[in-house]
Design an enzyme around this catalytic site. Structure first.
Site, PDB file in Angstrom:
ATOM      1  N   HIS A 158      26.636 -36.467  34.137  1.00 56.04           N
ATOM      2  CA  HIS A 158      26.304 -36.296  35.558  1.00 56.04           C
ATOM      3  C   HIS A 158      27.286 -35.363  36.261  1.00 56.04           C
ATOM      4  O   HIS A 158      27.665 -35.598  37.414  1.00 56.04           O
ATOM      5  CB  HIS A 158      26.310 -37.655  36.271  1.00 56.04           C
ATOM      6  CG  HIS A 158      25.440 -38.693  35.657  1.00 56.04           C
ATOM      7  ND1 HIS A 158      24.076 -38.519  35.462  1.00 56.04           N
ATOM      8  CD2 HIS A 158      25.727 -39.936  35.183  1.00 56.04           C
ATOM      9  CE1 HIS A 158      23.568 -39.607  34.910  1.00 56.04           C
ATOM     10  NE2 HIS A 158      24.550 -40.473  34.714  1.00 56.04           N
ATOM     11  N   SER A 175      23.879 -40.579  29.905  1.00 54.46           N
ATOM     12  CA  SER A 175      24.872 -41.239  30.746  1.00 54.46           C
ATOM     13  C   SER A 175      25.766 -42.156  29.898  1.00 54.46           C
ATOM     14  O   SER A 175      26.491 -41.665  29.031  1.00 54.46           O
ATOM     15  CB  SER A 175      24.161 -41.993  31.868  1.00 54.46           C
ATOM     16  OG  SER A 175      25.068 -42.429  32.849  1.00 54.46           O
TER      17      SER A 175
END
Length: 228
Positions: free
Chosen positions: A159, A124
């Site tokens: 994501h 991330s």
């Protein structure tokens, strides 16, 4: 050899207990019990995240440490980072993380460690940070970030499959020229760069993929399925 592994999501920071992506990162070192330092800045040095890291990298697996910056200790940060085999950056607020890193000269120490051959990895925020820019929710809503560390060229979006707002915003900002073309990764997919070239995309579950994104749209990349 300079290595960066950018995880769209997953690894020890993910929801499951699949170790395949973390094993892949450790395997790049060629060391039986590598020294691994976790930098949890993006989460505000969250205690729960640090505990999860040490649980995932017990003494029989690695020589684990973490680097706090909110309650900074007396360590020589540069020396500690250069002594690692792997530097693992956690998820959270990318904008805040980069600002804190620059205030503590972590950005320059990371570049030096990467150039010295320390494996860089993260999920991330810890994936996006290595690029020129990318897609983040650091501001609350999903938006672009244009001041990454620039170890890797182009932009990145983590994501890609799990947070619906990211895909259309990434397409729009690249098409408008606000972000350079780049690459996106689903949760549980990792991008392996040697030097500044993508050499592999690996996944710890079926269906997790990676994608090139430019002004014309997106094109899928083959992701090699890892078996834990």
């Amino acid at each position: 050899m300079r290595n960066i592994v950018a995880l769209g999501g997953g690894g020890f920071g993910g929801a499951g207990d699949d170790t395949a992506l973390d094993d892949f990162v450790l395997g790049l070192t060629g060391v039986e019990r590598p020294a691994v330092c976790f930098i949890p800045t993006a989460s505000g040095d969250a205690d729960s995240y640090v505990v999860r890291f040490h649980a995932a990298f017990p003494p029989e697996r690695a020589r684990a440490s973490h680097l706090p910056l909110f309650a900074r200790d007396g360590r020589d940060v540069r020396a500690h980072l250069l002594a690692q085999d792997v530097i693992y950056v956690g998820g959270g607020n990318t904008v805040n993380m980069l600002a804190i890193w620059r205030a503590h000269a972590i950005d320059t120490a990371l570049r030096e460690a990467w150039e010295a051959g320390v494996v860089m990895a993260g999920m991330s925020a810890g994936a996006l940070c290595w690029f020129e820019g990318g897609i983040t929710d650091s501001y609350g809503s999903v938006d672009g970030l244009a001041d990454g560390l620039s170890l890797l060229p182009g932009s990145m979006c983590p994501h890609f499959d799990s947070e619906p707002g990211r895909r259309p915003v990434y397409h729009r900002l690249v098409a408008e020229g606000a972000l350079p073309p780049g690459i996106a990764a689903d949760d549980d997919c990792a991008l392996h760069f040697q030097g500044t070239s993508l050499v592999d995309a690996v996944a710890s579950r079926d269906g997790a993929g990676a994608y090139r994104v430019d002004a014309a749209g997106e094109s899928p990349l083959a992701a090699r399925r890892l078996r834990g």
